[in-house]
Scaffold this motif. Structure first.
Motif, short mmCIF file in Angstrom:
data_model
loop_
_atom_site.label_atom_id
_atom_site.label_comp_id
_atom_site.label_asym_id
_atom_site.label_seq_id
_atom_site.Cartn_x
_atom_site.Cartn_y
_atom_site.Cartn_z
N HIS A 62 0.44 -6.58 -19.24
CA HIS A 62 1.62 -6.06 -18.66
C HIS A 62 1.04 -4.49 -18.28
O HIS A 62 1.31 -4.08 -17.09
CB HIS A 62 2.66 -5.83 -19.85
N GLY A 65 -1.06 -5.18 -15.39
CA GLY A 65 -0.35 -5.44 -14.11
C GLY A 65 0.27 -3.99 -13.57
O GLY A 65 0.37 -3.99 -12.30
N ILE A 66 0.95 -3.17 -14.35
CA ILE A 66 1.39 -1.79 -13.99
C ILE A 66 0.43 -1.19 -13.30
O ILE A 66 0.52 -0.62 -12.32
CB ILE A 66 2.07 -1.33 -15.07
N MET A 68 -2.39 -2.09 -11.64
CA MET A 68 -2.62 -2.84 -10.47
C MET A 68 -1.62 -2.56 -9.34
O MET A 68 -2.11 -2.18 -8.12
CB MET A 68 -2.82 -4.41 -10.44
N CYS A 69 -0.35 -2.22 -9.74
CA CYS A 69 0.67 -1.95 -8.91
C CYS A 69 0.80 -0.60 -8.44
O CYS A 69 0.70 -0.02 -7.38
CB CYS A 69 2.05 -2.35 -9.34
N ILE A 70 0.42 0.40 -9.32
CA ILE A 70 0.16 1.74 -9.14
C ILE A 70 -1.02 1.98 -8.42
O ILE A 70 -1.01 2.80 -7.50
CB ILE A 70 -0.02 2.43 -10.43
N SER A 72 -2.26 0.16 -6.03
CA SER A 72 -2.07 0.12 -4.58
C SER A 72 -1.20 0.97 -3.85
O SER A 72 -1.37 1.52 -2.88
CB SER A 72 -1.35 -1.45 -4.20
N ALA A 73 -0.01 1.49 -4.87
CA ALA A 73 0.60 2.39 -4.32
C ALA A 73 0.06 3.73 -4.13
O ALA A 73 0.27 4.73 -3.04
CB ALA A 73 2.02 2.67 -5.22
N THR A 101 -7.60 -4.36 -2.50
CA THR A 101 -6.81 -5.74 -2.57
C THR A 101 -7.89 -6.64 -2.86
O THR A 101 -7.79 -7.63 -3.71
CB THR A 101 -6.17 -6.12 -1.20
N ILE A 104 -8.59 -6.48 -6.86
CA ILE A 104 -7.35 -6.76 -7.49
C ILE A 104 -7.01 -8.27 -7.34
O ILE A 104 -6.60 -8.95 -8.47
CB ILE A 104 -5.97 -6.36 -6.92
N ARG A 108 -5.47 -10.78 -10.43
CA ARG A 108 -4.36 -11.40 -10.61
C ARG A 108 -4.16 -12.76 -10.75
O ARG A 108 -3.54 -13.38 -11.44
CB ARG A 108 -3.48 -10.90 -9.24
#
Length: 114
Positions: A62, A65-66, A68-70, A72-73, A101, A104, A108
């Motif tokens: 978890h 995952g957070i 990885m999202c942060i 990209s943003a 990408t 990542i 993923r």
């Protein structure tokens, strides 16, 4: 024109290097948790401690995952700000976003498989 280009390239290089170092540090802090969970599966099964190990693995997954999202943003936000200030061109932003990408995607896939 060349001195201006060299100045902008040097500044972007410094920014990208610092961002890369931060990504590597974060990844380095998360990877041992995954490795520990994966290598400890047989031991956990032997001692019937699967639930605790699964909880540890899910928590690390978890957190990753957070991140990885942060990531990209953050690339889009910081890169967009640099593009607006004309310190980075759009092609470089797209290229850096594709690098992230590319970094990542295999991770993923691994997390989905496990």
């Amino acid at each position: 024109m060349i001195p201006i280009f060299l100045f902008v390239a040097g500044r972007c290089r410094r920014f990208m290097r610092n961002a890369s170092i931060q990504v590597k540090r974060t990844t380095a802090s998360i990877n041992p948790e995954f490795e520990s969970c994966l290598s400890g599966i047989k031991t956990a099964k032997a001692f019937a401690n699967e639930a605790a190990e699964l909880n540890k693995f899910n928590a690390a997954n978890h957190k990753y995952g957070i991140f990885m999202c942060i990531l990209s943003a953050a690339v889009i936000a910081v890169g967009g700000a640099l593009v607006m200030r004309e310190e980075l061109n759009l092609i470089d932003l797209i290229t850096f976003s594709l690098y992230v990408t590319t970094f990542i995607t295999p991770i993923r896939r691994l997390s989905v498989i496990l």
